[in-house]
Design an enzyme around this catalytic site. Structure first.
Site, PDB file in Angstrom:
ATOM      1  NE  ARG A 138     -20.966 -44.767 -11.898  1.00 16.71           N
ATOM      2  CZ  ARG A 138     -21.169 -44.045 -10.803  1.00 16.71           C
ATOM      3  NH1 ARG A 138     -20.346 -44.175  -9.773  1.00 16.71           N
ATOM      4  NH2 ARG A 138     -22.175 -43.198 -10.730  1.00 16.71           N
ATOM      5  CG  ASP A 186     -23.586 -40.810 -12.642  1.00 18.50           C
ATOM      6  OD1 ASP A 186     -23.780 -39.951 -11.770  1.00 18.50           O
ATOM      7  OD2 ASP A 186     -23.105 -41.933 -12.406  1.00 18.50           O
TER       8      ASP A 186
END
Length: 238
Positions: free
Chosen positions: A154, A169
């Site tokens: 990611r 996040d």
């Protein structure tokens, strides 16, 4: 980024490597993933890589010879040796700062355990970095290896459609706290409405609301993160 995984059960990774963001990253040549069967380095006709522990006790222990010889052959396969990781419940706990550190590497080589673990000489000779998902025991290191791959990719540029997602996040570099609530269509469902502030288009107000929501959620669910957040903020001021 190149991942090498040494495992007794390579077929576990077959479906995983062919799905979702990881598959797309492999197709884009942003990521390489190579899975190696530990039994290929067994030195007997039955392809055994484990044996009973000296001193007695339950279960079987993975032998030192196949693991060490496998790693000795795998590490030269890439442009440079990979950062060597052994997935173990005795290792340091995987968290987002460690993921961010691992994402800076060009290559990770991971060893997946099974049964009662490894002959201690695997650790003594190879000196791997031991990493755990938490204070619980899995049947093997394969799930933990997937968790590392999933979290690391990611952070590789080009893997996510919007790279800001990885910054915002929960636990991430731009937000060490829990993430704020998210909403999408419809505006109303079974009497529950999207907060009006998200519909007004005032980005400064939305940002302030999200920060406040993040703080409140963290205070309610993970108050321990607030102390770490405060420490990090103080260090940044120095």
């Amino acid at each position: 980024m190149r991942f090498d995984v040494l495992t007794l059960f390579p077929e576990i990774f077959t479906g995983y490597l062919g799905e979702s963001l990881l598959n797309k990253a492999i197709d884009k040549q942003l990521v390489e993933a190579h899975v190696h069967n530990l039994r290929d380095w067994a030195n007997d006709k039955h392809n055994r890589v484990d044996d009973r522990p000296f001193g007695g006790g339950p279960g079987m222990v993975i032998r030192v010879q196949p693991v060490v010889e496998a790693i000795e052959q795998i590490q030269p396969l890439g442009d440079k040796p990979g950062r060597l990781i052994l997935l173990s419940p005795q290792g340091k706990t995987l968290n987002q700062p460690l993921v961010e550190e691992l994402a800076q590497e060009q290559r990770l080589t991971m060893i997946c355990g099974r049964y009662e673990g490894f002959d201690q000489r695997v650790i003594d000779l190879l000196q791997p970095e031991e990493i755990s998902l938490g204070d619980f025991v899995l049947n093997g290191g394969e799930v933990a290896a997937m968790a590392i791959i999933d979290s690391v990719i990611r952070l590789i540029p080009g893997v996510l459609g919007d790279e800001q997602s990885a910054v915002d996040d929960s636990f991430s570099e731009g937000n060490r706290l829990l993430e704020f609530p998210q909403y999408t269509r419809p505006r109303e469902y079974r009497g529950l409405n999207v907060p009006e502030i998200l519909l007004g288009g005032n980005h400064q107000e939305i940002l302030a609301w999200r920060k406040q929501q993040s703080l409140e959620k963290t205070k309610m669910r993970r108050a321990d993160l607030l102390d770490q957040h405060s420490d990090d903020a103080n260090q940044n001021k120095r």
